[in-house]
Design an enzyme around this catalytic site. Structure first.
Site, PDB file in Angstrom:
ATOM      1  N   ASP A  19      36.123  41.024 -22.052  1.00 14.24           N
ATOM      2  CA  ASP A  19      34.738  41.286 -22.423  1.00 14.24           C
ATOM      3  C   ASP A  19      34.552  40.777 -23.850  1.00 14.24           C
ATOM      4  OD1 ASP A  19      32.360  42.288 -23.301  1.00 14.24           O
ATOM      5  OD2 ASP A  19      32.823  44.393 -22.916  1.00 14.24           O
ATOM      6  N   HIS A  64      34.040  49.383 -23.133  1.00 16.12           N
ATOM      7  CA  HIS A  64      32.607  49.695 -23.043  1.00 16.12           C
ATOM      8  C   HIS A  64      32.299  50.033 -21.581  1.00 16.12           C
ATOM      9  CE1 HIS A  64      28.273  48.692 -22.950  1.00 16.12           C
ATOM     10  NE2 HIS A  64      28.264  48.751 -24.266  1.00 16.12           N
TER      11      HIS A  64
END
Lengths: 141, 422
Positions: free
Chosen positions: B213, B136
């Site tokens: 993440d 991302h």
């Protein structure tokens, strides 16, 4: 919904006018809609007086952005660069002729932004429009 | 449009209390464009669980005050609630020490904190940072900023055509001796569940630290940072049925002890004088200013609710729905699904492209059916480049997602084809 995706919009989406990179052009600009990644590259050929002779474009986009730019390319012949820069957002929205939400307005105006950027030789501003998440938009819910 | 009722007849996993779960989410009762809401956008932001809404409301009505300040009763209550929230979130991800848990605004801020603090102190000119092709933007841009500032280099760990991390490719990059490997626990586009313990083992052997993440993973998997072997783990509240404006960074205490402050200001100091400042220990050193107290309490309440449901049950439900969605959307003509096939190497979301129709138009027409999905690049443009698309449509799931909602997604997709004359 059928209003938004009415026939002439789908027609322009599936068979965009003036689509493709021309061999010769005088002005060009490429930009993206940062919210969705749609890309458009506009090419403008000018006549001897510096007025628009031909506008073409290529890129990847949704039905609204593709149709809006396709329609726009048919309406710019004979305009000076200054006239291009003065085009209001309504010029494109009227061509589309549909009610459009604030979030999709960015889609509709991408082509106009890129045309103006080509005329300017630099990134033009988005036309002022409701931002996604505009409270006025939320009140409609 | 024929509703595919027969396809939904198979019961959900008998033990999973879907009705009770759905009753815990007030927003699921609403109608959208004349249809019951089918909310398939939990990967962008999940709906809010009532227990969390109520915890925030109670705090706001009766206990609000600043934390770590006054000697008065309400400040003590607020401090206890805020620090209690820290302990709950730490427990939820298996942290052995609550001081390892720093409250931040979101996963993005957590990663920026690591880049600005640990990164600036430990990564210099010519050093290397490994990112994966499925990251991302939140796990890309902070590292690009750091690399540009200090003259470091970024290497991209490849993914296979199926959408799995290419661990041989990663191994080759590790031979260059990077300082850090940054990897999504679960991909927000492909649903790929990355083998973090394996990656951590490989990275540590090569002398690199690992930042995971966990924005997508924390709401749907049992997470134990110790077992995963990572050094940093970032998560966010609003994808875990909690409020916006709150997230957390977990980091090993020995790393936090050596890390310089991130933001300067109140709460993060030991002593301030005209000549200079000494700093508080973690976690306070990294929490400058009055924190998002109510939101931290709301996040903890959401995790407590999830723990009551059980993360194993949540994961089993997620997988059942993802597998069902993969099977059903695969029936739609002209539809191409991205990411691995159903199975242990993936969860939701399910991202796809419908030939001849842009993702935005797919999402707009689905919305008219009350089906909420995300369209766009999903803040993963390098991955879009790798897949060769500008945008995808993504259906993402939550603890409340039902098979019937997947059936409605498929019916909506068939209507998209009708509208576009396909």
């Amino acid at each position: 919904m059928d209003e938004l995706y009415r026939e002439n919009i789908l027609e322009h989406y599936k068979r965009p006018r003036n689509f493709g990179r021309p061999d010769e052009f005088d002005l060009e600009y490429e930009d993206v809609n940062p919210f969705c990644g749609d890309e458009q590259h506009v090419f403008i050929r000018l006549d001897e007086e510096g007025r628009v002779a031909q506008v073409s474009f290529e890129g990847k986009g949704c039905a609204i952005s593709t149709a809006a730019t396709s329609m726009l390319t048919e309406e710019l012949e004979g305009k000076s660069r200054e006239e291009l820069l003065r085009l209001p957002k309504e010029f494109v929205l009227d061509l589309l002729g549909i009610d459009i939400s604030a979030t999709r307005t960015k889609c509709a105006l991408l082509g106009l932004k890129v045309v103006k950027s080509a005329a300017l030789g630099d990134a033009a501003d988005w036309e002022t429009e409701g931002l996604p998440g505009d409270p006025a938009e939320a009140e409609r819910i | 449009m024929e509703p595919a009722a027969t396809q939904s007849a198979a019961p959900s996993s008998a033990a999973y209390p879907i009705d009770k779960v759905r009753a815990s989410f007030p927003a699921l009762e609403r109608q959208v464009n004349g249809n019951p809401l089918a909310y398939l956008d939990s990967g962008a932001s999940s709906q809010r669980v009532l227990a969390s809404i109520q915890a925030v409301d109670r705090y706001e009505r009766r206990h609000h005050s600043n934390v770590h300040r006054g000697a008065h009763t309400m400040s003590a209550e607020a401090t206890a609630a805020y620090e209690g929230a820290r302990a709950t979130v730490a427990d939820h991800i298996g942290a052995s020490d609550r001081r390892e848990l720093i409250f931040v605004r979101n996963a993005t801020e957590a990663i920026n904190l690591v880049a600005r603090s640990w990164g600036a102190a430990n990564i210099g000119a010519g050093d290397r940072i490994v990112l994966t092709e499925m990251e991302h933007h939140s796990n890309i841009v902070p590292w690009q900023l750091l690399a540009e500032a200090v003259g470091a280099e970024i290497d991209w760990a490849p993914i296979t055509d199926e959408g799995l991390l290419d661990t041989d490719g990663l191994a080759r990059l590790l031979e260059r001796g990077p300082k850090l490997v940054c990897v999504a626990h679960v991909s927000n586009v492909l649903g790929t569940l990355n083998p973090l313990s394996e990656i951590s083992g490989m990275a540590h052997q090569a002398g690199a630290l690992v930042l995971a993440d966990g924005a997508q993973a924390a709401p749907k998997l049992p997470v134990d940072v110790g077992e995963l072997g990572v050094d940093f783990y970032a998560l966010t509240g609003h994808k875990a049925y909690g409020p916006t404006g709150i997230g957390a960074l977990w980091a090993r205490l020995d790393l936090l002890r050596e890390m310089p402050p991130f933001l300067g200001g109140g709460s993060m100091i030991r002593r301030v004088s005209r000549d200079g400042t000494t700093f508080a220990d973690a976690p306070a050193r990294f929490e400058a200013g009055t924190p998002a107290i109510a939101q931290a309490i709301g996040l903890a309440a959401a995790f407590r609710w999830l723990d009551g449901l059980g993360m194993e049950a949540a994961l089993a439900h997620e997988r059942e729905i993802a597998d069902y969605a993969l099977e059903r959307v695969g029936e739609v003509p002209g539809l191409r699904v991205f990411g691995p096939p159903g199975g242990p190497e993936r969860t939701g979301p399910v991202s796809f492209e419908l030939e001849g129709v842009h993702a935005h138009d797919v999402a707009e027409i689905l919305d008219r059916h009350g089906v909420a999905v995300r369209a766009g690049h999903h803040c993963a443009q390098p991955l879009m480049d790798r897949l060769g698309v500008a945008a995808t449509t993504r259906a993402s799931f939550g603890v409340y997602t039902t098979r019937e909602e997947i059936d409605r997604l498929v019916d909506g997709l068939l209507d998209v084809r009708r509208v576009f004359g396909l």
